[in-house]
Design an enzyme around this catalytic site. Structure first.
Site, PDB file in Angstrom:
ATOM      1  N   PHE A   1      -1.557  -1.838   9.353  1.00  8.33           N
ATOM      2  CA  PHE A   1      -2.277  -1.558   8.851  1.00  8.33           C
ATOM      3  C   PHE A   1      -1.937  -2.194   6.954  1.00  8.33           C
ATOM      4  O   PHE A   1      -2.052  -2.817   6.377  1.00  8.33           O
ATOM      5  CB  PHE A   1      -3.396  -1.514   8.329  1.00  8.33           C
ATOM      6  CG  PHE A   1      -5.024  -1.841   8.760  1.00  8.33           C
ATOM      7  CD1 PHE A   1      -5.213  -2.964   9.149  1.00  8.33           C
ATOM      8  CD2 PHE A   1      -5.855  -1.295   7.827  1.00  8.33           C
ATOM      9  CE1 PHE A   1      -6.223  -3.347   8.981  1.00  8.33           C
ATOM     10  CE2 PHE A   1      -7.172  -1.278   7.480  1.00  8.33           C
ATOM     11  CZ  PHE A   1      -7.129  -2.708   7.564  1.00  8.33           C
TER      12      PHE A   1
ATOM     13  N   ALA B   1      -4.320  -4.554  13.532  1.00  5.29           N
ATOM     14  CA  ALA B   1      -3.348  -4.736  12.631  1.00  5.29           C
ATOM     15  C   ALA B   1      -2.348  -5.881  13.531  1.00  5.29           C
ATOM     16  O   ALA B   1      -2.622  -6.781  13.222  1.00  5.29           O
ATOM     17  CB  ALA B   1      -2.295  -3.751  12.462  1.00  5.29           C
TER      18      ALA B   1
ATOM     19  N   VAL C   1       0.700   7.691  14.057  1.00  6.39           N
ATOM     20  CA  VAL C   1      -0.356   8.428  13.844  1.00  6.39           C
ATOM     21  C   VAL C   1      -1.305   8.559  15.132  1.00  6.39           C
ATOM     22  O   VAL C   1      -1.996   7.077  15.550  1.00  6.39           O
ATOM     23  CB  VAL C   1      -0.564   8.953  13.041  1.00  6.39           C
ATOM     24  CG1 VAL C   1      -1.752   9.654  12.872  1.00  6.39           C
ATOM     25  CG2 VAL C   1       0.464   8.954  12.113  1.00  6.39           C
TER      26      VAL C   1
ATOM     27  N   ARG D   1      -4.691   3.324  19.915  1.00 10.96           N
ATOM     28  CA  ARG D   1      -3.051   4.290  19.898  1.00 10.96           C
ATOM     29  C   ARG D   1      -4.300   5.431  20.608  1.00 10.96           C
ATOM     30  O   ARG D   1      -3.721   5.724  21.308  1.00 10.96           O
ATOM     31  CB  ARG D   1      -2.723   5.094  18.688  1.00 10.96           C
ATOM     32  CG  ARG D   1      -2.224   3.486  18.386  1.00 10.96           C
ATOM     33  CD  ARG D   1      -1.556   4.347  16.392  1.00 10.96           C
ATOM     34  NE  ARG D   1      -1.204   3.071  15.405  1.00 10.96           N
ATOM     35  CZ  ARG D   1      -1.638   3.334  14.282  1.00 10.96           C
ATOM     36  NH1 ARG D   1      -2.261   4.508  13.253  1.00 10.96           N
ATOM     37  NH2 ARG D   1      -1.530   2.522  12.963  1.00 10.96           N
TER      38      ARG D   1
ATOM     39  N   GLU E   1      -5.324   9.523  15.195  1.00 10.81           N
ATOM     40  CA  GLU E   1      -6.248  10.282  14.607  1.00 10.81           C
ATOM     41  C   GLU E   1      -6.809  11.005  15.434  1.00 10.81           C
ATOM     42  O   GLU E   1      -6.897  11.987  14.414  1.00 10.81           O
ATOM     43  CB  GLU E   1      -6.992   9.940  13.279  1.00 10.81           C
ATOM     44  CG  GLU E   1      -5.667   8.785  12.435  1.00 10.81           C
ATOM     45  CD  GLU E   1      -5.497  10.137  10.878  1.00 10.81           C
ATOM     46  OE1 GLU E   1      -6.310  11.087  11.339  1.00 10.81           O
ATOM     47  OE2 GLU E   1      -4.952   9.791  10.118  1.00 10.81           O
TER      48      GLU E   1
ATOM     49  N   LYS F   1     -15.132   6.803  15.927  1.00 14.50           N
ATOM     50  CA  LYS F   1     -15.211   6.356  17.072  1.00 14.50           C
ATOM     51  C   LYS F   1     -12.832   6.283  17.697  1.00 14.50           C
ATOM     52  O   LYS F   1     -13.147   6.411  18.898  1.00 14.50           O
ATOM     53  CB  LYS F   1     -14.813   4.337  16.497  1.00 14.50           C
ATOM     54  CG  LYS F   1     -14.010   4.352  15.462  1.00 14.50           C
ATOM     55  CD  LYS F   1     -12.409   3.400  15.922  1.00 14.50           C
ATOM     56  CE  LYS F   1     -11.711   3.605  14.902  1.00 14.50           C
ATOM     57  NZ  LYS F   1     -10.147   2.964  15.118  1.00 14.50           N
TER      58      LYS F   1
END
Lengths: 340, 438
Positions: free
Chosen positions: A19, A146, A285, A261, A287, A197
């Site tokens: 991103f 992205a 990652v 992800r 999150e 989200k």
């Protein structure tokens, strides 16, 4: 205002992830120059020589205006007027601490991190405000996968800040003919929308992997949104914000796309893979895994009802199987279909 | 134009003989006094005190004088000017009238312009950012941002004019008394406003200001009561702390040039939306500092502990039913009260150790017998009804509203929660589910 202020200004993007690369590309269309900071020297060298980011979006040719660097000292060489943080939530505070003394004070700061700080439960903009000698801070958030942005597909984002200065900077620097920037003053709602989200993206991956269809997925999205609003209100956000791009918009994208992800984490989890194996094979990652635990614990403490979050939390922890989770959710007492 | 302000007489001249000396012994001025004195030579001071009583306006002049600062310009309520003697004093103290009844935009704009112009000309000023006196007795949590914004406006104009000492320094100040003569009518106002139909205010005569003021000073001098004034850490117009030299301090050892925060798109200029946000930040910071600079007096803690102990006996009652407890119901056994007093002291001492609040000298000694005795005596000095009273092994009150008022000085910190409270960021102005300020 000078008419061409931003076209003459330097913009810094901190973070060489997918991103971050997209944001640098967008900024390069409008700003005078773009400096990208990343830790990996090889990657920086590749960007400066081949004009592509070897780790992500290899097919995107990066503008000549972008320069990749690997030392913080050089970040402020061109007196940037906009600094964009595109780092994992775990790294943001340390980086901010390190570069704080280089700030002049007239910089605008944006971040594109969809997460919160563990323990403190602070939003990223709060972390930045605590560490940097600037207050004109905002967030970029929305359905912005992205890969699609790299292919220049039409898309939009939200730039949010209490300061119009920040919103205008975001609009001027990021808008292109294929990328729209919407604005919001409810920074709290926008940051929490982007954070929350991810929990439901994991749940969505689990459902997909279990072979459930659209009825189930829509059920998840609608009631997930209700949980987001409920939690957001408890944190001081406005409910309308969650109906916009940074709330529902981002929720739909993240929960529907296998590019996400967090979605992939849920998908593989339901296939029976252990969490640590999934996370180490991801290479990026996710999150949502941390977010689920942090949000669940906080919601418990504050008495905010979040049954889907609880289910995801227990499945991630290995306490419940997917089937147990589904049974828990489907046999709850009847409630009204609203946010209360 | 401002000569009449600058030539304002020293307060000593207007106080009766001997009064100024004894006032000095009753008045505790603590906190960042030295820094305030230094900064008054490096820039313009905007002093923003908390506002409990009409006495404040009179005392401030004296406090400024004892700190050896030049007179400040300040807005005081119209009611202080209705009496010719007081009016004379007020004008000599650098005060101008503010009529809070007037709501017209024109009047408000004129007041704001007046404030901006004075600050812009480097005249140290004072105003009460909460507007009127605080009704509940608590530390102010909602500030009026209109007038506060004049600080930023003046700073910007001074920067644009290239003034050598352009900075405006905002200095919060917290004033605490053992007794507030208007306490009864203030808390009535508060309860009437917050309770709506649930609270019927008693018919009360208007405060007899002059008579009460004389009584106030008489009590202050004839007994061993004291006034606490704590000067808070000076800040810039955005709410950043400033160092001894007057430089704005940022995080991680950085300093902030106020000019850079007032620059948008490369230009030093006013941006109304931006400036409103800055002023909002300043307001929040001032309220935060008020809480941190608050000095707990023995009387506050006695009222607070007794109120807390009594509430534990009636945990299900909401505020308005609780305040209507009959005389025979408002009784706590001495040992229960002392246990609660020690518990409250521990909580508040811990907060003081963390820099969230300050303790008066009497409290710092830590002996519960001593501070309780002092607090009960202080609470009994002014009001006809006894706020707390020991008799036959129990402690009781003759006036629940006054008890609530004095106890409220320690709210805004979460101390007032009956159960254990989690560490939330703040509780400024918050009430619990039963309507009690916490």
């Amino acid at each position: 205002m000078k008419k061409d202020f931003w076209s003459e200004s330097n913009v810094v993007v901190l973070g060489g992830g997918s991103f971050g690369t997209v944001l640098a590309s967008l900024a390069a269309r409008n700003a005078g120059s773009v400096t990208m900071y990343m830790r990996n020297e090889e990657q920086a060298r590749a960007i400066n020589s081949t004009r592509t980011n070897p780790n992500y979006s290899k097919d995107v040719v990066l503008s000549e205006k972008i320069r990749a660097i690997t030392t913080f000292e050089k970040v402020f060489e061109l007196k940037p007027k906009l600094v964009i943080f595109a780092l994992p939530s775990t790294a943001t505070r340390d980086v901010a601490k390190t570069i704080a003394r280089h700030f002049k004070g007239d910089e605008i700061v944006l971040h594109a991190t969809k997460g919160i700080e563990e323990h403190s439960l602070k939003r990223i903009s709060m972390v930045l405000a605590e560490e940097l000698p600037v207050v004109r801070i905002g967030a970029i958030s929305g359905p912005n996968l992205a890969g699609e942005l790299a292919r220049n597909e039409p898309a939009a984002t939200v730039v949010a800040s209490p300061f119009d200065d920040v919103i205008h900077a975001g609009e001027k620097v990021l808008t292109t003919d294929r990328f729209r920037v919407y604005t919001a003053h409810d920074l709290v709602g926008v940051e929490w929308g982007g954070t929350l989200k991810n929990i439901f993206a994991i749940a969505s991956g689990i459902l997909e992997s279990s072979g459930f269809g659209w009825n189930t997925r829509s059920l998840l999205l609608s009631r997930g949104l209700a949980e987001m609003v409920r939690f957001g209100l408890a944190m001081g956000a406005q409910s309308e914000t969650f109906l916009g791009l940074s709330g529902m918009g981002d929720l739909i994208a993240t929960c529907s796309s296998n590019q996400s992800r967090n979605y992939r984490v849920g998908f593989q989890l339901a296939k029976g893979m252990p969490l640590d194996v999934i996370l180490s094979s991801l290479g990026q990652v996710a999150e949502g895994v941390r977010t689920t635990r942090i949000v669940y614990e906080f919601a418990q403490e504050r008495g905010v009802e979040m049954p889907i979050t609880e289910t995801v939390y227990r499945i991630l922890k290995g306490e419940w199987s997917v089937e147990q989770g589904v049974r828990h959710l489907m046999t709850r007492p009847q409630v009204q279909d609203d946010w209360a | 134009m401002f000569s009449w302000l600058l030539n304002a007489a020293s307060v000593k001249r207007i106080l009766p003989w001997g009064m100024s000396e004894s006032l000095q012994t009753r008045l505790r001025v603590v906190g960042h006094v030295d820094q305030l004195q230094n900064l008054s030579k490096k820039g313009t001071i905007l002093l923003v005190p908390t506002h409990l009583s009409n006495i404040d306006s009179l005392l401030i002049g004296y406090v400024i004088h004892t700190m050896m600062l030049p007179p400040f310009a300040y807005g005081a309520g119209l009611n202080l000017f209705t009496n010719p003697i007081l009016s004379y004093c007020m004008s000599r103290l650098g005060a101008y009238t503010v009529d809070r009844q007037k709501n017209s935009p024109l009047y408000k704009t004129a007041l704001k312009n007046y404030s901006t112009t004075m600050l812009k000309h480097g005249i140290h000023s004072i105003f009460f950012p909460a507007g009127g006196r605080v009704r509940s007795g608590a530390i102010e949590s909602h500030l009026k941002l209109g007038l506060l914004g004049t600080a930023l406006e003046a700073q910007l104009e001074r920067l644009q004019e290239g003034h050598p000492n352009p900075n405006i320094y905002v200095v919060p100040m917290v004033m605490n008394y053992h007794f507030v003569f208007e306490a009864s009518s203030l808390i009535e106002d508060y309860l009437a406003a917050s309770g709506k139909h649930r609270y019927m205010p008693a018919d009360q005569a208007e405060d007899l200001f002059l008579a009460n003021m004389i009584k106030f000073f008489w009590k202050l001098f004839s007994t061993h009561s004291e006034l606490w004034v704590r000067v808070g850490q000076p800040m810039d117009v955005f709410g950043n702390f400033v160092d001894e030299e007057g430089r704005s301090l940022g995080p991680n050892g950085s300093t902030i040039d106020p000019k850079s925060w007032l620059t948008s798109n490369g230009e030093l200029k006013a941006v109304p939306q931006r400036d409103r946000e800055y002023t909002k930040m300043l307001g929040e910071k001032i309220s935060q500092r008020y809480h941190a600079e608050n000095v707990v007096l023995s009387s506050h803690l006695v009222a607070f502990s007794f109120f807390q102990a009594l509430r534990r006996q009636y945990p299900t009652l909401d505020l308005f039913r609780f305040l209507r407890l009959s005389h025979s119901q408002r009784v706590v056994q001495n040992d229960c009260f002392y246990a609660e007093a020690e518990r409250c002291f521990e909580v508040i001492k811990k907060a003081a150790d963390q820099g969230k609040i300050h303790l008066s000298e009497t409290l710092r000694c830590g002996d519960v017998k001593i501070w309780v005795e002092d607090g009960v005596r202080q609470l009994g000095l002014f009001h006809d009804a006894k706020v707390v009273k020991f008799s036959d092994g129990v402690i009781t009150t003759e006036d629940m509203n006054l008890l609530y008022y004095y106890r409220n000085r320690l709210t805004g910190y979460g101390f007032g929660k009956l159960g254990e409270s989690s560490q939330k960021h703040n509780f400024f102005g918050e009430t619990d589910e039963k309507g009690f300020l916490v």
